[in-house]
Design an enzyme around this catalytic site. Structure first.
Site, mmCIF file in Angstrom:
data_model
loop_
_atom_site.group_PDB
_atom_site.id
_atom_site.type_symbol
_atom_site.label_atom_id
_atom_site.label_comp_id
_atom_site.label_asym_id
_atom_site.label_seq_id
_atom_site.Cartn_x
_atom_site.Cartn_y
_atom_site.Cartn_z
ATOM 1 N N ASP A 161 -6.461 2.452 11.842
ATOM 2 C CA ASP A 161 -6.678 2.163 10.415
ATOM 3 C C ASP A 161 -7.486 0.876 10.250
ATOM 4 O OD1 ASP A 161 -6.534 2.753 7.737
ATOM 5 O OD2 ASP A 161 -4.604 1.787 7.423
ATOM 6 N N GLY A 192 0.823 -1.192 0.000
ATOM 7 C CA GLY A 192 0.000 0.000 0.000
ATOM 8 C C GLY A 192 0.853 1.234 0.000
ATOM 9 N N ALA A 251 3.964 0.497 2.836
ATOM 10 C CA ALA A 251 4.899 -0.629 2.845
ATOM 11 C C ALA A 251 4.487 -1.682 1.825
ATOM 12 C CB ALA A 251 4.959 -1.250 4.240
#
Length: 591
Positions: A133, A19, A22
């Protein structure tokens, strides 16, 4: 990096995901002979020392978590400039893949998955770690159906660092909470909001908020209410809808107090699915604060008419003609005026004044913070502007430097970037026609290049961007224009001594033509080529003209005149000679 051995231990076998932060690889731990997942941070984060320090600290904190619904973190390290995390490798698919393949999940399946995610969050929050997240992409589903939450610690480190440095927010805009959108303080309730969005998507197969740009989606998290899940899927029980709405409250104080409270309500909803409405009613009787279905209040209240005597009549009054009504209406209008003045101009009865700061060019979150620091209220609007990057302030009202009272409403217009257009096809048009078409669509003519082709000169041969692609309004379009066919060069032979008629075929074969022909008096036979322009041996383009100088042809009348005048002169001369040749002393006849 496939087949690379990280730190002489982890052999990277295949790339399995990635993403904005990483890339993730499946790797073989050669020391312990097991498969692991290796997350390697992108290089742009490697040079940020403060970010790396926070990242390592929170990743190490996440490594202390031990829960069946959390992906285990084994190690954190660095090789050269590559910072990495070694995690438990989970075979299976993400929750996002499951939702996309199924369209939407059943109510019971959605509640089961939400419960396991909430239990993972409960464990993390108890250890003072906020995920920040939560989204279906970070939820793994094993082949047996067990839920595993991954990426603990990473999103928190990125969010904290990024807000500290630039005021921008890195995250999943479809799932983050209103306080994350504002760049405010993050808490465990931020994860609860994101879990509410995930549950919404599982139940309906849709996201609660969508938009053309990340900024527009973030604003919807702040300002709009989602469409009811029961409107999208009427089979969803009311208690389940209540859980989604409470988790997605915009004010964190109105959400579940913690993950434990949300877990309790999810279990009650699951129990209601198993035992029917009676179980729900029993739960409602035991806990006055539980989500429950109540009859309409108006249905249970006695009517005014039922308390009157049978022969008693209700007095009839004309409300619109009542003096009390008119005075009340006037008061409402006056209050409305003062309320509008307050909303527009701040505390107009207050003497406290502030100078509006300049926020043009600032990121939305930074601009909002600057204005709120000055005790000003902020209204955010969006606008298209190709010259200002998306997310930055294009303009503001009142303007910077204006002196206003505290709590004045300041409107900032946030750029959505250039308006999205579909690139038109200008192939085959003339340059003028193409430029006009682009201008009418709000596009600009960029770099223009020319090249030879079989197309007529001035015709558009190519364009960048190509037709059909998405382009923002105000962008420049580069064109390639035809210069016409490219002319070939030929070497001019020496035509001297030949006649024009004799070289006609040769000129045609060379794709040349005779130009101006000049006659020059010469002793050479008439029509003979005496000179040529260009000179012999010159390289000229095909289709060019060659000028010639040829020997002049004498006129026939001149020849006859010269011939006759010669005869007459000879005749006269002979006559004179004969006359004069008679001897003066010739003997006379002496008879």
């Amino acid at each position: 990096m496939i087949n690379h051995i990280l730190d002489h231990r982890y052999e990277l076998l295949e790339h399995i995901g990635g993403g904005g932060m990483a890339d993730v690889y499946r790797a073989h731990d050669q020391l312990l002979d097991r498969y692991v997942a290796v997350k390697i941070l992108h290089s742009q984060f490697s040079n940020d020392e403060e970010f790396i320090e926070k990242f390592r600290g929170e990743a190490q904190g996440a490594a202390k978590l031990s829960h069946p619904n959390i992906v285990n973190i084994y190690d954190v390290g660095k090789e050269n400039n590559n910072h990495y995390i070694i995690m438990e490798y989970v075979a299976g698919q993400t929750l996002k893949d499951l939702i996309q393949s199924a369209g939407k999940l059943s109510v019971s399946e959605s509640l089961r998955i939400a419960l396991e995610i909430a239990e993972a969050l409960e464990h993390a929050h108890a250890n003072n770690l906020v995920h920040c997240d939560i989204k279906p992409h970070n939820i793994l589903v094993t082949p047996t159906g067990r839920i595993k939450v991954t990426d603990f610690g990473i999103a928190r480190a990125v969010t904290s660092s990024t807000m500290t440095y630039s005021g921008t927010i890195v995250g999943s805009v479809h799932y983050f909470s209103p306080e994350q959108a504002k760049g405010g303080a993050i808490s465990a309730k931020s994860d609860i909001y994101s879990l509410g969005v995930v549950l919404y998507e599982m139940l309906t197969g849709q996201l609660p908020f969508t938009g053309e740009t990340p900024i527009s989606i973030a604003l919807k998290h702040l300002q709009e209410e989602p469409v009811s899940v029961r409107k999208l899927n009427p089979t969803i029980p009311l208690i389940v809808e209540a859980i989604v709405l409470k988790a997605m409250e915009k004010d964190p104080n109105n959400r579940f107090a913690n993950s434990t409270e949300m877990i309790r309500d999810i279990k009650r909803a699951e129990s209601g699915l198993l035992h029917g409405d009676r179980q729900n009613n029993a739960i409602s009787n035991q806990d006055p604060f539980a989500t429950q279905i109540l009859p309409r209040v108006s249905d249970s209240l006695p009517s005014r008419k039922s308390n009157l005597a049978p022969d008693e009549k209700i007095p009839q009054t004309n409300l619109l003609k009542s003096k009390k009504f008119l005075w009340g209406l006037v008061c409402i209008l006056i209050l409305g005026f003062f309320a509008g003045a307050f909303l527009s101009y701040g505390k107009f009865w207050s003497n406290a004044e502030v100078i509006v700061p300049d926020v043009v060019g600032k990121q939305m979150t930074i601009a909002k913070q600057m204005l709120e620091t000055k005790n000003l209220r902020v209204n955010i609007a969006e606008t298209y502007d190709a010259d200002v990057p998306a997310g930055e302030v294009v303009s503001q009202y009142p303007a910077a430097g204006t002196t206003v009272k505290e709590q004045r409403l300041v409107t900032v217009y946030i750029s959505k970037g250039g308006e999205a257009l579909e690139m038109p096809d200008v192939h085959g048009l003339t340059k003028v026609a193409a430029e006009t078409k682009l201008k009418n669509m709000g596009l600009k003519l960029g770099k223009v290049e020319e090249e030879y082709s079989n197309e007529a000169a001035g015709t558009v041969l190519n364009q960048t961007p190509r037709s059909g692609t998405k382009i923002t309004k105000g962008s420049a379009v580069d064109l390639v224009i035809s210069k016409g066919p490219k002319s070939r060069k030929v070497t001019l032979p020496d035509f001297s001594g030949s006649t024009l008629n004799s070289i006609e075929t040769q000129l045609k074969s060379l794709n040349l033509k005779a130009g101006t022909v000049t006659e020059v008096t010469s002793s050479k036979p008439a029509g003979t080529i005496l000179d040529q322009t260009p000179a012999a041996g010159t390289d000229i383009a095909e289709g060019s003209s060659v000028d010639f100088s040829i020997a002049k042809t004498e006129k026939a009348t001149d020849k006859n005149t010269n011939k006759n005048s010669g005869k007459d002169a000879s005749k006269d001369t002979n006559k004179d000679t004969a006359k004069n040749s008679k001897p003066a002393d010739a003997p006379k006849d002496t008879k």
